[in-house]
Design a protein around this motif. Sequence first.
Motif: not given
Length: 361
Positions: A226-237, A239-246, A248-256
């Motif tokens: 299809x050439x379309x990607x619907x999972x970028x926001x989920x993937x970034x979320x 990644x931030x979870x992994x950053x916290x686990x590994x 200890x850096x707390x992450x926040x995602x803001x999507x306009x």
Amino acid sequence: MLFVNLDGFRIVDETLGHQAGEQVLVAFARRLLACVRPADTVARIGGHEFGVLIPQVGGTDRLVDLAERILDALDEPSGMDEGPGVGSALSVGLALADPLDMAADELLRRAHVAMHAARVGGKELVGFFEPSRHVVLERRRGAGAPQSHRDTTPGLDGENGVRLWMARELHDDALQTLTTMLIDMEQVRRELPEAAISSRVVGFQASVRSAISGLRRLVGELRNQSGEDHGLVEDLTALLGQLDDRAGVKGQLSVSASWPSSLSTHIASHLRRIAEEALRNVASHSGAQRVLVCLDTEEDRLTLTVSDDGQGCEWFEKASQQGSGLLGMRERALILGGQLEVTSRPGAGTTVRGTFASRSA
């Protein structure tokens, strides 16, 4: 003739750098040489592809046994002297000279076709080019299927095989070449800042970007994607979870609210990799406790911002000297028709901000 492709090599080359990629190629070449006889010839054909010419082979069993040994050699743990791991998988194609006076380029082409069929077919498969112009895919021994299990896949005569072949060739050759040209032109523009020269280079870059965009759409159509990607926001979320686990850096995602619900796979892939590299730097160098990732739009342009509250300038200056993926992030931004800016202040954190040409480039 065996044609061997080191799958996943570009991931190593792009994430760890060209020097690490060369170490991987050298390590694999050593293992490949250890699998063959003194009379056999091993050559690096180009990129991450190797050929093995075997005189007096004595039948197909010899070829299959050699392919098995090469696959087994890849599974062996990498020694410390070999640098990064060799890779995760191989695609192997086999072809016999039939008749014996077959032209060398035709024998190589057949082995190449068989390798591509194995690569498309999935893991643990070896492709064998038969005189009927079909490729037989044989499952690797011990891979969960009997050795006698054989899947026949159309070779050059099969429409689907031709489409996949064309998609692979366009992606691995034309698209990679154009992308390299785009990056090289940016270097020329920086080295020759005269207005007349710079404006012409910018024009050339726009033409190359247009060609890349058209080729990517064609590759997607050939692959029936299809050439379309619907999972970028989920993937970034994630990644931030992994950053916290590994780390200890707390992450926040803001999507306009104006952020598109889907992007082309081309854009989403590069944005994902830029964010991943920026977050890797936050975990490794910044000393931050918090990080904010923002996805936003400015008119028809996309923006990606990664800001941390770490020590700032000190780590950034060290990271700039060592690389730390900054060049790779800038190159990805350039490929998307945009630019990447990094600002860092002592004690006030670091901000990586990318602005990209459009949501459909």
